[in-house]
Design a protein around this motif. Sequence first.
Motif, PDB file in Angstrom:
ATOM      1  N   LEU A  77      62.819  52.903  91.055  1.00 24.63           N
ATOM      2  CA  LEU A  77      64.225  52.768  91.422  1.00 24.63           C
ATOM      3  C   LEU A  77      64.815  51.590  90.657  1.00 24.63           C
ATOM      4  O   LEU A  77      64.842  50.445  91.127  1.00 24.63           O
ATOM      5  N   THR A  78      65.281  51.876  89.452  1.00 29.67           N
ATOM      6  CA  THR A  78      65.768  50.832  88.563  1.00 29.67           C
ATOM      7  C   THR A  78      66.572  51.456  87.437  1.00 29.67           C
ATOM      8  O   THR A  78      66.661  52.691  87.324  1.00 29.67           O
ATOM      9  N   PHE A  79      67.150  50.615  86.604  1.00 33.23           N
ATOM     10  CA  PHE A  79      67.811  51.047  85.372  1.00 33.23           C
ATOM     11  C   PHE A  79      66.750  51.263  84.305  1.00 33.23           C
ATOM     12  O   PHE A  79      65.691  50.634  84.316  1.00 33.23           O
ATOM     13  N   VAL A  80      67.049  52.125  83.350  1.00 33.85           N
ATOM     14  CA  VAL A  80      66.062  52.527  82.350  1.00 33.85           C
ATOM     15  C   VAL A  80      65.567  51.346  81.505  1.00 33.85           C
ATOM     16  O   VAL A  80      64.463  51.398  80.938  1.00 33.85           O
ATOM     17  N   ALA A  81      66.344  50.265  81.437  1.00 27.14           N
ATOM     18  CA  ALA A  81      65.927  49.110  80.634  1.00 27.14           C
ATOM     19  C   ALA A  81      64.634  48.492  81.139  1.00 27.14           C
ATOM     20  O   ALA A  81      63.931  47.826  80.366  1.00 27.14           O
ATOM     21  N   SER A  82      64.304  48.693  82.413  1.00 26.29           N
ATOM     22  CA  SER A  82      63.044  48.159  82.935  1.00 26.29           C
ATOM     23  C   SER A  82      61.850  48.897  82.360  1.00 26.29           C
ATOM     24  O   SER A  82      60.760  48.328  82.231  1.00 26.29           O
ATOM     25  N   ALA A  83      62.028  50.178  82.036  1.00 29.09           N
ATOM     26  CA  ALA A  83      60.908  51.019  81.625  1.00 29.09           C
ATOM     27  C   ALA A  83      60.858  51.287  80.128  1.00 29.09           C
ATOM     28  O   ALA A  83      59.772  51.530  79.577  1.00 29.09           O
ATOM     29  N   ASN A  84      61.980  51.244  79.447  1.00 30.09           N
ATOM     30  CA  ASN A  84      61.983  51.550  78.014  1.00 30.09           C
ATOM     31  C   ASN A  84      61.005  50.697  77.202  1.00 30.09           C
ATOM     32  O   ASN A  84      60.337  51.209  76.298  1.00 30.09           O
TER      33      ASN A  84
ATOM     34  N   THR B  79      52.055  54.121  78.431  1.00 26.37           N
ATOM     35  CA  THR B  79      52.478  55.172  79.361  1.00 26.37           C
ATOM     36  C   THR B  79      52.864  54.554  80.696  1.00 26.37           C
ATOM     37  O   THR B  79      52.048  53.857  81.322  1.00 26.37           O
ATOM     38  N   PRO B  80      54.083  54.812  81.169  1.00 27.43           N
ATOM     39  CA  PRO B  80      54.471  54.283  82.483  1.00 27.43           C
ATOM     40  C   PRO B  80      53.952  55.147  83.625  1.00 27.43           C
ATOM     41  O   PRO B  80      53.843  56.375  83.508  1.00 27.43           O
ATOM     42  N   VAL B  81      53.623  54.496  84.720  1.00 24.74           N
ATOM     43  CA  VAL B  81      53.359  55.143  85.999  1.00 24.74           C
ATOM     44  C   VAL B  81      54.348  54.530  86.976  1.00 24.74           C
ATOM     45  O   VAL B  81      54.436  53.295  87.089  1.00 24.74           O
ATOM     46  N   PHE B  82      55.096  55.355  87.677  1.00 24.22           N
ATOM     47  CA  PHE B  82      56.196  54.852  88.479  1.00 24.22           C
ATOM     48  C   PHE B  82      55.817  54.728  89.956  1.00 24.22           C
ATOM     49  O   PHE B  82      55.144  55.593  90.513  1.00 24.22           O
ATOM     50  N   ILE B  83      56.294  53.626  90.559  1.00 27.24           N
ATOM     51  CA  ILE B  83      55.966  53.273  91.935  1.00 27.24           C
ATOM     52  C   ILE B  83      57.252  53.284  92.758  1.00 27.24           C
ATOM     53  O   ILE B  83      58.261  52.682  92.365  1.00 27.24           O
ATOM     54  N   ASP B  84      57.208  53.936  93.899  1.00 28.28           N
ATOM     55  CA  ASP B  84      58.365  54.073  94.785  1.00 28.28           C
ATOM     56  C   ASP B  84      58.747  52.735  95.420  1.00 28.28           C
ATOM     57  O   ASP B  84      57.999  51.738  95.350  1.00 28.28           O
ATOM     58  N   SER B  85      59.907  52.716  96.062  1.00 29.31           N
ATOM     59  CA  SER B  85      60.381  51.564  96.830  1.00 29.31           C
ATOM     60  C   SER B  85      60.113  51.784  98.313  1.00 29.31           C
ATOM     61  O   SER B  85      59.808  52.897  98.754  1.00 29.31           O
ATOM     62  N   GLU B  86      60.264  50.718  99.089  1.00 30.27           N
ATOM     63  CA  GLU B  86      60.123  50.789 100.543  1.00 30.27           C
ATOM     64  C   GLU B  86      61.501  50.667 101.188  1.00 30.27           C
ATOM     65  O   GLU B  86      62.396  50.013 100.631  1.00 30.27           O
ATOM     66  N   PRO B  87      61.730  51.265 102.339  1.00 26.65           N
ATOM     67  CA  PRO B  87      63.047  51.227 102.979  1.00 26.65           C
ATOM     68  C   PRO B  87      63.515  49.827 103.366  1.00 26.65           C
ATOM     69  O   PRO B  87      64.717  49.551 103.351  1.00 26.65           O
TER      70      PRO B  87
ATOM     71  N   ASP C 251      47.798  52.297  76.594  1.00 20.81           N
ATOM     72  CA  ASP C 251      47.688  51.566  77.860  1.00 20.81           C
ATOM     73  C   ASP C 251      48.605  52.183  78.913  1.00 20.81           C
ATOM     74  O   ASP C 251      49.537  52.937  78.609  1.00 20.81           O
ATOM     75  N   ILE C 252      48.337  51.818  80.148  1.00 27.96           N
ATOM     76  CA  ILE C 252      49.180  52.223  81.269  1.00 27.96           C
ATOM     77  C   ILE C 252      49.875  50.982  81.824  1.00 27.96           C
ATOM     78  O   ILE C 252      49.270  49.912  81.931  1.00 27.96           O
ATOM     79  N   VAL C 253      51.147  51.137  82.178  1.00 27.04           N
ATOM     80  CA  VAL C 253      51.910  50.068  82.826  1.00 27.04           C
ATOM     81  C   VAL C 253      52.595  50.650  84.055  1.00 27.04           C
ATOM     82  O   VAL C 253      53.292  51.658  83.968  1.00 27.04           O
ATOM     83  N   PHE C 254      52.358  50.025  85.207  1.00 29.57           N
ATOM     84  CA  PHE C 254      53.043  50.432  86.433  1.00 29.57           C
ATOM     85  C   PHE C 254      54.440  49.812  86.445  1.00 29.57           C
ATOM     86  O   PHE C 254      54.621  48.652  86.037  1.00 29.57           O
TER      87      PHE C 254
END
Length: 490
Positions: free
Chosen positions: A193-200, A208-216, A186-189
């Motif tokens: 911009l976070t600590f690795v505990a959010s994605a591990n 499989t993670p897909v990473f999403i950027d932050s906004e200013p 599966d894919i998880v978005f």
Amino acid sequence: MSNVEELLIQQNETIRNALARLDQTARGLLMLVDEDGVLLRTVTDGDLRRLLLAGTDLNAPLSSLPPLSPKTIGPDDDEKVALELMERHRVDHVPRTDASGRPCGLLLRRDLCSPILLSTPHLGDEERNFVDDAFRTNWIAPLGPNVDAFERELAAHVGVAHAAALSSGTAAIHLALELIGVEAGDIVFCSTLTFVASANPILYQRATPVFIDSEPGSWNMSPAALRRALRDAAHNGKLPRAVIVVNLYGQSADMDAILEACKKYEVPLIEDAAESLGATYKGKPSGSFGKFGIYSFNGNKIITTSGGGMLVSDDGELIARARHLATQGREPAPWYLHQHMAYNYRMSNILAGVGRGQLRVLDQRVEARRKVFDTYQAELGHIVGLEWMPEANFGMCTRWLSVCTLNPDTLGITPTEFIAALGHHNIEARHVWNPMHRQPLFSGCAYYPHDDDFSFSDHAFLTGVCLPSGSNLDTSQIDRVCEAVRDITR
């Protein structure tokens, strides 16, 4: 640096008044000044007691003290100079004076030799009662009355129906993914911009993670990047099984826009509010928007249980299932019966007692951290090239950490050099989170920047610095940080 005004005393004041002032200020000394405010000498409790032992009356003026040339530093001298002076003259304090000899500060050895840390636990009086009750009743293992009560009280505080107290926020994310049904392939978005505990935990499920950027504007997940990622996923016929949005540094993401994007594609949202307990989005508590909300009570968080987390949801059946999975999946049978692989993720009754006490002062802790940030901004806001993480207009940020960004071209110093310089002042500071898409662990994973020409999370990492932010910082410590920053950026 101490509050100078409260430490100044005139020659015509009595010894009795000076002793009372020493008790009131609790700084160990006063600074004797003449009618023009020029420093004459310092006055300690020992100085006054020696006068009394010599027969001087309590009502005698401080002019009775023998003259003493004070050891001082100038307005531009740093803390290293002060410490060298203390060592040379075997004293524990050094006044700072301006060009006219008037006191403008006081440096104490106990302050300069003690580190100012980034974010330390802040315990009060409430926690002990709940922990003592756990010992008194012998409820010291996982589960117990404090666990049950902490779940109810936290859920009520954030306006969610159900909660499960767990061993960590990471465990809460892991269970949320499993309950949603995330499996291998599966894919998880996930916010980058976070600590690795959010994605591990995505990897725990072999997804499989897909990473999403932050906004200013909020430093949190960019709705524009999320919409592009979802649109591409739909086009490719491979929608994510879940989206993990992280509320960074005590501030909520733009939840309406993110929920709208997820709803369009029927993708469940997990709200990682590990850093944002106490924050709000349009008046509603952070962590209460997704299918699941996640909180962390690690030692550096705004409230702590030493280590621990909470999974919250309005779906009572899912939370009941989470408790089952968190207790090794033991079935209700008269013997040990297990039908599914599960985990040892429950919180202990002792730690839950700490959490119950901490929860009662959450609002005060938020207020204190916001005050730390406001002081930094007020005292350092004039420095060109130093900017501050904004508070989005849609909510209230707890300022879990006070975060600034540096312009190396303007200031002539990089974040790494800035952090090292603060370290020389015995002050801990850290880089902003290194984004997940930059981590070797996630090499090859897809990444969607805020727009085609700008990756905000890379910018934040390369320019950002987290300053000491604890709710238990006192005025002198905050003053020390401000003085050090001014010195470094001068």
